[in-house]
Design a protein around this motif. Structure first.
Motif, PDB file in Angstrom:
ATOM      1  N   LYS A   1       3.042 -40.219  41.715  1.00 16.31           N
ATOM      2  CA  LYS A   1       2.551 -40.745  40.446  1.00 16.31           C
ATOM      3  C   LYS A   1       2.476 -42.265  40.476  1.00 16.31           C
ATOM      4  O   LYS A   1       1.523 -42.863  39.969  1.00 16.31           O
ATOM      5  N   HIS A   2       3.476 -42.887  41.064  1.00 13.81           N
ATOM      6  CA  HIS A   2       3.465 -44.351  41.132  1.00 13.81           C
ATOM      7  C   HIS A   2       2.361 -44.856  42.056  1.00 13.81           C
ATOM      8  O   HIS A   2       1.732 -45.883  41.781  1.00 13.81           O
TER       9      HIS A   2
ATOM     10  N   ASP B   1       0.165 -44.606  31.228  1.00 18.37           N
ATOM     11  CA  ASP B   1       0.628 -44.239  32.565  1.00 18.37           C
ATOM     12  C   ASP B   1       1.912 -44.964  32.920  1.00 18.37           C
ATOM     13  O   ASP B   1       2.801 -44.403  33.574  1.00 18.37           O
ATOM     14  N   ALA B   2       2.026 -46.217  32.505  1.00 16.06           N
ATOM     15  CA  ALA B   2       3.230 -46.994  32.799  1.00 16.06           C
ATOM     16  C   ALA B   2       4.462 -46.346  32.165  1.00 16.06           C
ATOM     17  O   ALA B   2       5.479 -46.115  32.835  1.00 16.06           O
TER      18      ALA B   2
ATOM     19  N   ALA C   1       4.803 -43.296  30.992  1.00 14.97           N
ATOM     20  CA  ALA C   1       5.030 -41.942  31.502  1.00 14.97           C
ATOM     21  C   ALA C   1       5.809 -41.990  32.810  1.00 14.97           C
ATOM     22  O   ALA C   1       6.755 -41.226  33.018  1.00 14.97           O
ATOM     23  N   CYS C   2       5.421 -42.893  33.692  1.00 15.28           N
ATOM     24  CA  CYS C   2       6.115 -43.013  34.980  1.00 15.28           C
ATOM     25  C   CYS C   2       7.542 -43.531  34.785  1.00 15.28           C
ATOM     26  O   CYS C   2       8.462 -43.103  35.478  1.00 15.28           O
ATOM     27  N   LEU C   3       7.739 -44.443  33.835  1.00 15.63           N
ATOM     28  CA  LEU C   3       9.087 -44.928  33.541  1.00 15.63           C
ATOM     29  C   LEU C   3       9.978 -43.792  33.051  1.00 15.63           C
ATOM     30  O   LEU C   3      11.146 -43.683  33.467  1.00 15.63           O
ATOM     31  N   HIS C   4       9.449 -42.949  32.183  1.00 16.69           N
ATOM     32  CA  HIS C   4      10.243 -41.832  31.670  1.00 16.69           C
ATOM     33  C   HIS C   4      10.702 -40.920  32.801  1.00 16.69           C
ATOM     34  O   HIS C   4      11.876 -40.545  32.890  1.00 16.69           O
ATOM     35  N   GLU C   5       9.786 -40.572  33.675  1.00 12.53           N
ATOM     36  CA  GLU C   5      10.131 -39.669  34.770  1.00 12.53           C
ATOM     37  C   GLU C   5      11.130 -40.327  35.729  1.00 12.53           C
ATOM     38  O   GLU C   5      12.066 -39.681  36.219  1.00 12.53           O
ATOM     39  N   THR C   6      10.954 -41.608  35.977  1.00  7.18           N
ATOM     40  CA  THR C   6      11.864 -42.340  36.853  1.00  7.18           C
ATOM     41  C   THR C   6      13.273 -42.352  36.286  1.00  7.18           C
ATOM     42  O   THR C   6      14.260 -42.105  37.007  1.00  7.18           O
ATOM     43  N   HIS C   7      13.413 -42.624  34.998  1.00  5.21           N
ATOM     44  CA  HIS C   7      14.738 -42.652  34.380  1.00  5.21           C
ATOM     45  C   HIS C   7      15.384 -41.273  34.370  1.00  5.21           C
ATOM     46  O   HIS C   7      16.607 -41.146  34.556  1.00  5.21           O
ATOM     47  N   PHE C   8      14.594 -40.254  34.157  1.00  2.00           N
ATOM     48  CA  PHE C   8      15.116 -38.887  34.144  1.00  2.00           C
ATOM     49  C   PHE C   8      15.781 -38.557  35.483  1.00  2.00           C
ATOM     50  O   PHE C   8      16.905 -38.044  35.534  1.00  2.00           O
ATOM     51  N   VAL C   9      15.072 -38.873  36.573  1.00  2.00           N
ATOM     52  CA  VAL C   9      15.614 -38.548  37.894  1.00  2.00           C
ATOM     53  C   VAL C   9      16.763 -39.484  38.261  1.00  2.00           C
ATOM     54  O   VAL C   9      17.744 -39.067  38.884  1.00  2.00           O
ATOM     55  N   LEU C  10      16.676 -40.757  37.881  1.00  2.00           N
ATOM     56  CA  LEU C  10      17.789 -41.679  38.134  1.00  2.00           C
ATOM     57  C   LEU C  10      19.083 -41.167  37.502  1.00  2.00           C
ATOM     58  O   LEU C  10      20.147 -41.200  38.136  1.00  2.00           O
ATOM     59  N   ASP C  11      19.000 -40.694  36.273  1.00  2.00           N
ATOM     60  CA  ASP C  11      20.188 -40.166  35.604  1.00  2.00           C
ATOM     61  C   ASP C  11      20.766 -38.984  36.374  1.00  2.00           C
ATOM     62  O   ASP C  11      21.990 -38.854  36.510  1.00  2.00           O
ATOM     63  N   LYS C  12      19.890 -38.111  36.859  1.00  2.00           N
ATOM     64  CA  LYS C  12      20.349 -36.953  37.622  1.00  2.00           C
ATOM     65  C   LYS C  12      21.022 -37.386  38.928  1.00  2.00           C
ATOM     66  O   LYS C  12      22.028 -36.806  39.351  1.00  2.00           O
ATOM     67  N   ILE C  13      20.461 -38.400  39.565  1.00  2.00           N
ATOM     68  CA  ILE C  13      21.027 -38.884  40.825  1.00  2.00           C
ATOM     69  C   ILE C  13      22.410 -39.493  40.599  1.00  2.00           C
ATOM     70  O   ILE C  13      23.370 -39.178  41.310  1.00  2.00           O
ATOM     71  N   TYR C  14      22.526 -40.369  39.610  1.00  2.00           N
ATOM     72  CA  TYR C  14      23.808 -41.027  39.349  1.00  2.00           C
ATOM     73  C   TYR C  14      24.896 -40.022  38.999  1.00  2.00           C
ATOM     74  O   TYR C  14      26.071 -40.212  39.350  1.00  2.00           O
ATOM     75  N   ALA C  15      24.525 -38.946  38.298  1.00  2.00           N
ATOM     76  CA  ALA C  15      25.519 -37.979  37.815  1.00  2.00           C
ATOM     77  C   ALA C  15      25.813 -36.866  38.809  1.00  2.00           C
ATOM     78  O   ALA C  15      26.782 -36.117  38.631  1.00  2.00           O
ATOM     79  N   SER C  16      25.038 -36.748  39.865  1.00  2.00           N
ATOM     80  CA  SER C  16      25.177 -35.600  40.766  1.00  2.00           C
ATOM     81  C   SER C  16      26.455 -35.669  41.601  1.00  2.00           C
ATOM     82  O   SER C  16      26.734 -36.683  42.236  1.00  2.00           O
ATOM     83  N   PRO C  17      27.211 -34.575  41.648  1.00  2.00           N
ATOM     84  CA  PRO C  17      28.411 -34.539  42.495  1.00  2.00           C
ATOM     85  C   PRO C  17      28.112 -34.068  43.921  1.00  2.00           C
ATOM     86  O   PRO C  17      29.008 -34.074  44.766  1.00  2.00           O
ATOM     87  N   ILE C  18      26.874 -33.649  44.190  1.00  2.00           N
ATOM     88  CA  ILE C  18      26.568 -33.060  45.500  1.00  2.00           C
ATOM     89  C   ILE C  18      25.892 -34.036  46.452  1.00  2.00           C
ATOM     90  O   ILE C  18      25.820 -33.773  47.655  1.00  2.00           O
ATOM     91  N   LEU C  19      25.430 -35.180  45.941  1.00  2.00           N
ATOM     92  CA  LEU C  19      24.701 -36.119  46.788  1.00  2.00           C
ATOM     93  C   LEU C  19      25.639 -37.101  47.479  1.00  2.00           C
ATOM     94  O   LEU C  19      26.647 -37.528  46.914  1.00  2.00           O
TER      95      LEU C  19
ATOM     96  N   LEU D   1       6.866 -55.024  35.658  1.00  2.00           N
ATOM     97  CA  LEU D   1       6.156 -56.235  36.076  1.00  2.00           C
ATOM     98  C   LEU D   1       4.705 -56.185  35.622  1.00  2.00           C
ATOM     99  O   LEU D   1       4.157 -57.175  35.127  1.00  2.00           O
ATOM    100  N   GLN D   2       4.073 -55.033  35.768  1.00  2.00           N
ATOM    101  CA  GLN D   2       2.683 -54.893  35.350  1.00  2.00           C
ATOM    102  C   GLN D   2       2.545 -54.998  33.830  1.00  2.00           C
ATOM    103  O   GLN D   2       1.589 -55.591  33.320  1.00  2.00           O
ATOM    104  N   LEU D   3       3.500 -54.445  33.087  1.00  2.00           N
ATOM    105  CA  LEU D   3       3.465 -54.565  31.632  1.00  2.00           C
ATOM    106  C   LEU D   3       3.582 -56.026  31.212  1.00  2.00           C
ATOM    107  O   LEU D   3       2.874 -56.494  30.313  1.00  2.00           O
TER     108      LEU D   3
END
Length: 306
Positions: A52-53, A97-98, A100-118, A139-141
């Motif tokens: 997407k990015h 688009d900016a 939308a991509c930010l929302h998806e990025t934050h969603f996955v970042l939260d999952k990564i930070y909270a994951s006990p398996i990674l 930066l583009q905004l």
């Protein structure tokens, strides 16, 4: 077009966009109860954000070329001729688009930070890449709109409210630079697959330039292979006294090789746009805020001159 509030409230970000490659998963279509159970699950979601990015970057490059008058595609004519308004589909698309991509990025970042398996290595590598993506989008905004809502997390309208306030360019740039510097810190122990170290440093040059911090630009350029890029050679010379117009002309003449690293942004920093491109004196930003956002979000006001 849907405004920012509607996009977050309705959960319509990046859905209905067509068939996805098998190794890319739109995160809004994922059930957290059955996904994010392994490193490969996380990587599939991250790959979807990369894709997407990459589309977002391609679109920005088209806008950049049109603004500089080196893109003859009919669909970008309003940007080439500077006839756009807040209702222009290109202005709306960049904004939507900016975020939308930010929302998806934050969603996955939260999952990564909270994951006990990674593992920590995977977390650092992934976070560095996603922070680079977030930094580039903000930066583009800051570049195109001058001011915009600074979204640094997944918004919950039940707690965050219905007004998403705008931030000034300098505030956005502070967060952009922090994201890029964090990504470079993570890079020390990880090899990135999507954004290379050189690309992140080039984005830093852009952010420092837009901030007007030319001493930091000069410092970063000292550590780059400036001679391999005609535009950066011209920029480096300008920092020691060369005319601004020469930098502009060099950028335009080397656009096909330099646009991924530079762009309209540096010209804006030099406050050269108004005379070179014939802006009206009261236009303080490149693009107007999309009209649909101004009408629906009380936290956003239209840019002067539009």
């Amino acid at each position: 077009m849907r405004n920012l509030l509607c996009l977050f409230a309705c959960g319509l970000l990046f859905t209905g966009c067509g068939k996805e490659p098998l190794n890319q998963v739109p995160v809004d279509n994922i059930s957290t109860d059955t996904f994010y159970q392994s490193e490969s699950d996380f990587q599939m979601a991250i790959n979807g954000i990369y894709a997407k990015h990459a589309d977002f970057v391609s679109f920005v490059n088209e806008l950049d070329a049109a603004y500089l008058g080196v893109n003859d595609k009919t669909e970008y004519l309003s940007v080439k001729e500077k006839t756009y308004t807040g209702n222009d589909p290109l202005i709306e698309r960049l904004w939507d688009d900016a975020y939308a991509c930010l929302h998806e990025t934050h969603f996955v970042l939260d999952k990564i930070y909270a994951s006990p398996i990674l593992t920590n290595v995977f977390k650092e590598k992934s976070a560095g890449q996603l922070l680079t993506i977030r930094g580039h989008i903000n930066l583009q905004l800051a570049l195109w709109y001058g001011k915009a809502p600074l979204v640094l997390k997944v918004l919950d309208l039940s707690t965050d409210g219905l007004i998403i306030p705008e931030s000034c360019r300098n505030k956005i740039l502070e967060e952009v630079i922090a994201d890029f510097e964090s990504a470079l810190f993570y890079y020390a122990n990880s090899e990135y697959t999507y954004m290379k170290r050189e690309q992140i440093r080039q984005y830093l040059i852009q952010a420092y330039s837009l901030q007007g911090n030319l001493s930091r630009v000069a410092s970063v350029l000292k550590n780059e292979n400036v001679s391999s890029n005609a535009f950066y050679t011209a920029l480096n010379s300008w920092l020691t006294g060369e005319e601004k117009g020469k930098v502009t002309e060099t950028y335009k003449s080397t656009y096909s090789t330099s646009h991924n690293y530079a762009g309209k942004l540096l010209l804006n920093t030099m406050e050269y746009d108004r005379t070179y491109f014939g802006w009206p004196d009261n236009h303080l930003s490149i693009f107007p805020i999309p009209s649909h956002e101004v009408s629906a979000n009380p936290g956003v006001t239209q840019n002067p001159g539009y």
